[in-house]
Write a protein that holds these residues in place. Structure first.
Motif, PDB file in Angstrom:
ATOM      1  N   ASP A  63       0.801  -1.218   0.000  1.00  0.00           N
ATOM      2  CA  ASP A  63       0.000   0.000   0.000  1.00  0.00           C
ATOM      3  C   ASP A  63       0.837   1.272   0.000  1.00  0.00           C
ATOM      4  OD1 ASP A  63      -2.425  -1.450   0.129  1.00  0.00           O
ATOM      5  OD2 ASP A  63      -2.098  -1.769   2.263  1.00  0.00           O
ATOM      6  N   SER A  64       2.150   1.132   0.085  1.00  0.00           N
ATOM      7  CA  SER A  64       3.009   2.306   0.142  1.00  0.00           C
ATOM      8  C   SER A  64       3.126   2.964  -1.226  1.00  0.00           C
ATOM      9  CB  SER A  64       4.410   1.916   0.638  1.00  0.00           C
ATOM     10  OG  SER A  64       4.361   1.296   1.893  1.00  0.00           O
ATOM     11  N   SER A  65       3.459   4.245  -1.206  1.00  0.00           N
ATOM     12  CA  SER A  65       3.811   4.930  -2.446  1.00  0.00           C
ATOM     13  C   SER A  65       5.124   4.361  -2.969  1.00  0.00           C
ATOM     14  CB  SER A  65       3.954   6.426  -2.193  1.00  0.00           C
ATOM     15  OG  SER A  65       4.638   7.056  -3.260  1.00  0.00           O
ATOM     16  N   LEU A  66       5.233   4.244  -4.297  1.00  0.00           N
ATOM     17  CA  LEU A  66       6.487   3.769  -4.886  1.00  0.00           C
ATOM     18  C   LEU A  66       7.659   4.683  -4.541  1.00  0.00           C
ATOM     19  CD1 LEU A  66       5.469   2.653  -8.497  1.00  0.00           C
ATOM     20  CD2 LEU A  66       6.343   1.181  -6.674  1.00  0.00           C
ATOM     21  N   LEU A  67       7.369   5.920  -4.218  1.00  0.00           N
ATOM     22  CA  LEU A  67       8.426   6.899  -4.001  1.00  0.00           C
ATOM     23  C   LEU A  67       8.409   7.476  -2.590  1.00  0.00           C
ATOM     24  CD1 LEU A  67       8.100   8.802  -7.409  1.00  0.00           C
ATOM     25  CD2 LEU A  67       9.761   7.032  -6.806  1.00  0.00           C
ATOM     26  N   ALA A  68       7.778   6.786  -1.664  1.00  0.00           N
ATOM     27  CA  ALA A  68       7.656   7.328  -0.309  1.00  0.00           C
ATOM     28  C   ALA A  68       9.016   7.577   0.331  1.00  0.00           C
ATOM     29  CB  ALA A  68       6.831   6.387   0.565  1.00  0.00           C
ATOM     30  N   HIS A  69      10.025   6.774  -0.036  1.00  0.00           N
ATOM     31  CA  HIS A  69      11.347   6.943   0.569  1.00  0.00           C
ATOM     32  C   HIS A  69      12.002   8.260   0.175  1.00  0.00           C
ATOM     33  CE1 HIS A  69      12.199   5.772  -3.472  1.00  0.00           C
ATOM     34  NE2 HIS A  69      13.491   5.591  -3.293  1.00  0.00           N
ATOM     35  N   LEU A  70      11.509   8.898  -0.884  1.00  0.00           N
ATOM     36  CA  LEU A  70      12.100  10.160  -1.316  1.00  0.00           C
ATOM     37  C   LEU A  70      11.784  11.306  -0.361  1.00  0.00           C
ATOM     38  CD1 LEU A  70      11.733  10.143  -5.205  1.00  0.00           C
ATOM     39  CD2 LEU A  70      13.599   9.319  -3.760  1.00  0.00           C
ATOM     40  N   TRP A  71      11.020  11.032   0.699  1.00  0.00           N
ATOM     41  CA  TRP A  71      10.788  12.067   1.700  1.00  0.00           C
ATOM     42  C   TRP A  71      12.128  12.539   2.279  1.00  0.00           C
ATOM     43  CZ3 TRP A  71      12.373  12.163   6.736  1.00  0.00           C
ATOM     44  CH2 TRP A  71      12.794  10.961   7.308  1.00  0.00           C
ATOM     45  N   ALA A  72      13.036  11.589   2.527  1.00  0.00           N
ATOM     46  CA  ALA A  72      14.327  11.947   3.114  1.00  0.00           C
ATOM     47  C   ALA A  72      15.192  12.714   2.119  1.00  0.00           C
ATOM     48  CB  ALA A  72      15.054  10.692   3.584  1.00  0.00           C
ATOM     49  N   VAL A  73      15.115  12.334   0.833  1.00  0.00           N
ATOM     50  CA  VAL A  73      15.850  13.066  -0.201  1.00  0.00           C
ATOM     51  C   VAL A  73      15.350  14.504  -0.274  1.00  0.00           C
ATOM     52  CG1 VAL A  73      16.377  13.155  -2.666  1.00  0.00           C
ATOM     53  CG2 VAL A  73      16.274  10.945  -1.498  1.00  0.00           C
ATOM     54  N   GLY A  74      14.042  14.683  -0.147  1.00  0.00           N
ATOM     55  CA  GLY A  74      13.474  16.028  -0.155  1.00  0.00           C
ATOM     56  C   GLY A  74      13.937  16.855   1.034  1.00  0.00           C
ATOM     57  N   VAL A  75      13.957  16.236   2.224  1.00  0.00           N
ATOM     58  CA  VAL A  75      14.423  16.952   3.415  1.00  0.00           C
ATOM     59  C   VAL A  75      15.865  17.398   3.226  1.00  0.00           C
ATOM     60  CG1 VAL A  75      15.023  16.677   5.847  1.00  0.00           C
ATOM     61  CG2 VAL A  75      12.829  15.844   5.018  1.00  0.00           C
ATOM     62  N   ALA A  76      16.720  16.483   2.728  1.00  0.00           N
ATOM     63  CA  ALA A  76      18.129  16.818   2.527  1.00  0.00           C
ATOM     64  C   ALA A  76      18.285  17.932   1.496  1.00  0.00           C
ATOM     65  CB  ALA A  76      18.905  15.567   2.089  1.00  0.00           C
ATOM     66  N   ALA A  77      17.533  17.856   0.410  1.00  0.00           N
ATOM     67  CA  ALA A  77      17.641  18.880  -0.637  1.00  0.00           C
ATOM     68  C   ALA A  77      17.177  20.245  -0.126  1.00  0.00           C
ATOM     69  CB  ALA A  77      16.823  18.463  -1.857  1.00  0.00           C
TER      70      ALA A  77
END
Length: 729
Positions: A147-161
């Motif tokens: 049920d997860s988003s395919l890209l949910a892990h990119l939350w951390a990439v967004g925080v870093a950026a």
């Protein structure tokens, strides 16, 4: 002619060196990504693997600041354009590749109803803002499942950026101000800025984690303090290098112990980040600081003949800098990008995976990471783009996110219109079909606990409604507009049954209460009762403040309760009141309670509310809350039509996740309040069957389909007859 004196080089930066001279940092990144990968498998040996992201953020803050200070040391200012161009070449190519690959992956592995959301995730992810979208959706981003988003892990990439952009602008601004005022480029002002940013973000993180646990995990403001810690370490420079070498070893080993303790003991939950994030963050900081002690303390960070200062690594540095860990650290970024979408796609396509299968998927992620590093990252960093002017790199770099945005928008056109159940296109309301004598709960017979119809099986002849149509299989309360707006306190009523009847039944509560409308409509029609509903989404009918998305909604819930309570205890009081609700987190003294304190407060509120109704001579009956499943059931059924047992979670945890246990505890001391428990007809076996009597039970993970709820009418009528008869004088 007056000349502006050249600012003195930044003092306090001897420990700041090119990342290649801190081989232990590559090993630290390998440790972080390894914990993340192991934490996603079903092996369960590293429940706190999700803290690898915290390690990444601290290291990122350190390296980013080191690069910015390197500019100040070499040219006396911050080359903001050049810095951002280097970031573009290092991060964007691999990220854009994964964004592009997620679209065909969604088409191949996700149910059609999720394609549109996948396209929006790509669009927002291209702008490095996906963490805010996920936070608004209360999404989970710790364990990849179907049920997860395919890209949910990119939350951390967004925080870093987002941190990189904000911090780079701050460093450039402070540096420009020092040059303008002809002051030395000392680290003091930047340390003050980093300290204020870090302390403010940490304080907000602690408060917001108690107030909005789901969102606090994802939003940038609760995470800024983590890379700020790394930035402060880079700014401390010669202060760390001036520490005695004997202190570095115990400091580093203590830091490693703290990180390992976090990985092995912490678990995803509402208490994180908050204070708990201190363990992995300070542990990582100790490792970085320990590796910087005992080095030459020359101004400007240079050794003899102007060569960069070096520090001979200790035992921990040699361990983390070992060749295998350095190799793993080199591919840590693409590996982080690939592992999550592959696991989510595999879960969505094949259902629950065995640990060995998950390890196989992770092996595929490792292969893709190595190929991405070799053929995408290295050419972007050292090939032709390395010789482009920074301005050209930035112009091309802005095109890469733009491609993601356009791709996300075009993907919406590809999947439009979304799949619709029959009748939806014309705006017709889908009525709950009349159940047959043996469909749904009727198939369970007199003894659901021993009926084979309630035992999960892999295949069934037919499923009604179809999984793709389950979300549209709603009670009439939805299309009839029986829910007031989120910020409204209106006691909105909807009428069903015999409107002229002298016997009125009131159904009061949230969307879980609305699930019972189809069954009550059938009972009211048969008994010639008047049925009135008072419903409000995300608000329990309890004299209790609960955690909501905003203060306005929280106030609306309290006002709605007051207005409905006044109606039910006034001249229009019903002859019978039925109520239920989901499990909520009480809001006390400006924070959301969790754990046992939340359970106890919820029980007290239930007991207080129901005893007041009984004292007002309102016959009150509690409908036990239905079991709450760990994942969206229709999606699982759609992905596993020949292995339905994969969609049958354990009954006991499902019951514990609902409000049922709190309801039972509250009713222990309220003999005057009735209870109807039909959970045995919803999940009769030790595992909750997704399909009973050919009818799909749930339309998501916690709400019944209207079709199945209608089949519960005979059991509900029997229970109501018994209660009404026993209350008659």
């Amino acid at each position: 002619m007056k000349t502006r004196p050249r600012p003195r080089p930044l003092s306090g930066t001897a420990a700041v060196r090119p990342s290649g001279q801190r081989a232990d940092l590559a090993g630290l990144r390998a440790l972080a990504v390894g914990s993340l990968l192991l934490g996603t498998t079903g092996i369960g040996i590293v429940p706190g693997g999700f803290v690898g992201v915290d390690v990444f953020l601290v290291v990122s803050g350190f390296l980013v600041t080191a690069a910015l200070l390197g500019d100040r040391r070499r040219i006396g200012r911050v080359d903001l354009v050049g810095f951002l161009a280097r970031r573009v070449r290092h991060a964007l190519p691999a990220g854009t590749l994964v964004l592009a690959a997620s679209l065909p992956l969604a088409l191949a592995c996700l149910p059609r109803e999720r394609w549109s959301a996948a396209g929006w995730d790509v669009l927002v992810g291209a702008g490095q803002l996906l963490n805010w979208r996920l936070a608004a959706q209360d999404a989970q981003a710790t364990v990849p499942d179907a049920d997860s988003s395919l890209l949910a892990h990119l939350w951390a990439v967004g925080v870093a950026a987002q941190f990189v952009l904000v911090w780079a602008l701050l460093v450039a601004g402070v540096t420009a101000l020092a040059i303008r005022r002809r002051r030395p480029l000392d680290s003091g002002p930047l340390l003050l800025v980093a300290g204020l940013l870090g302390v403010g973000s940490f304080a907000w993180s602690v408060w917001y984690t108690t107030a909005e646990p789901g969102r606090a995990f994802l939003v940038t403001t609760t995470r800024f303090w983590e890379p700020a810690v790394g930035a402060a370490l880079a700014l401390l420079g010669t202060r760390l290098a001036g520490l005695p070498r004997w202190l570095g070893a115990p400091l580093g080993w203590a830091g490693l112990a703290a990180v390992l303790a976090a990985v092995l003991t912490l678990r995803p939950g509402p208490e994180f980040p908050g204070f708990l994030a201190l363990l992995p963050v300070l542990g990582t900081a100790a490792i970085i600081a320990g590796g910087a002690t005992g080095g030459p303390a020359t101004a400007g960070g240079s050794g003899p003949a102007g060569r960069p200062a070096t520090v001979r690594p200790g035992a921990l540095g040699r361990l983390l800098g070992a060749a295998p860990l350095r190799a793993a650290g080199a591919v840590s970024h693409p590996l982080y990008l690939w592992y999550w979408p592959l696991l989510v796609a595999a879960h969505a396509r094949f259902g629950e995976l065995r640990p060995v299968a998950e390890v196989g998927v992770l092996g595929g992620a490792v292969l893709l990471a190595v190929l991405t590093h070799r053929y995408v990252e290295i050419p972007a960093r050292t090939g032709v783009p390395n010789h482009w002017p920074p301005g050209q790199v930035l112009r091309i770099g802005t095109l890469l996110p733009a491609v993601g945005v356009v791709a996300g928008l075009l993907f919406q056109l590809t999947v439009w219109p979304p799949a619709q159940p029959p009748g939806a296109a014309s705006g017709a309301v889908l009525p709950a079909p009349a159940p047959s004598a043996s469909s749904g709960a009727a198939a369970l017979g007199r003894s659901p606990a021993t009926s084979r119809a309630g035992v999960p099986v892999d295949r069934v002849p037919s499923i009604d409604p179809k999984p793709a149509e389950a979300r549209a299989d709603l009670p009439d309360a939805y299309p009839h507009g029986c829910f007031p707006p989120a910020t409204s306190a209106e006691a909105r009523a909807c009428l069903y049954g015999d409107r002229t009847s002298s016997f009125t039944v009131a159904l009061v509560g949230d969307t879980h209460a609305a699930d019972w409308v189809p069954a009550l409509q059938a009972v009211a029609a048969a008994k010639r009762w008047r049925l009135v509903t008072y419903l409000k989404a995300n608000c329990p009918f309890l004299r209790l403040e609960v955690s909501t998305r905003s203060e306005a909604q929280r106030n609306a819930c309290a006002g709605w309760y007051h207005n409905v309570h006044a109606t039910l205890t006034g001249p229009e009081r019903p002859q019978l009141l039925l109520t239920t609700s989901s499990r909520y987190r009480p809001w006390v003294d400006g924070r959301a309670l969790t754990g046992q304190s939340a359970h106890d407060a919820l029980v007290r509120a239930m007991r207080r509310t129901w005893s007041e109704l009984a004292s007002a001579r309102v016959l009150t009956v509690v409908l036990r809350d239905t079991p709450m499943l760990p994942a969206d059931n229709p999606r699982c059924v759609a992905a596993n039509p020949d292995r339905l047992t994969r969609c049958a979670p354990q009954r006991r945890p499902a019951l514990s996740a609902s409000a049922g246990e709190a309801q039972l505890a509250a009713l222990d001391e309220l003999p005057e309040v009735g209870l109807i428990d039909l959970t045995g007809a919803v999940c009769p076996a030790t595992r909750c069957a997704p399909v009973i009597g050919g009818v799909l039970v749930y339309r998501d993970n916690q709400h019944l389909t209207a079709t199945y709820a209608a089949t519960l009418a005979p059991r509900l009528r029997t229970a109501l007859d018994r209660i009404v008869a026993s209350s008659s004088p």
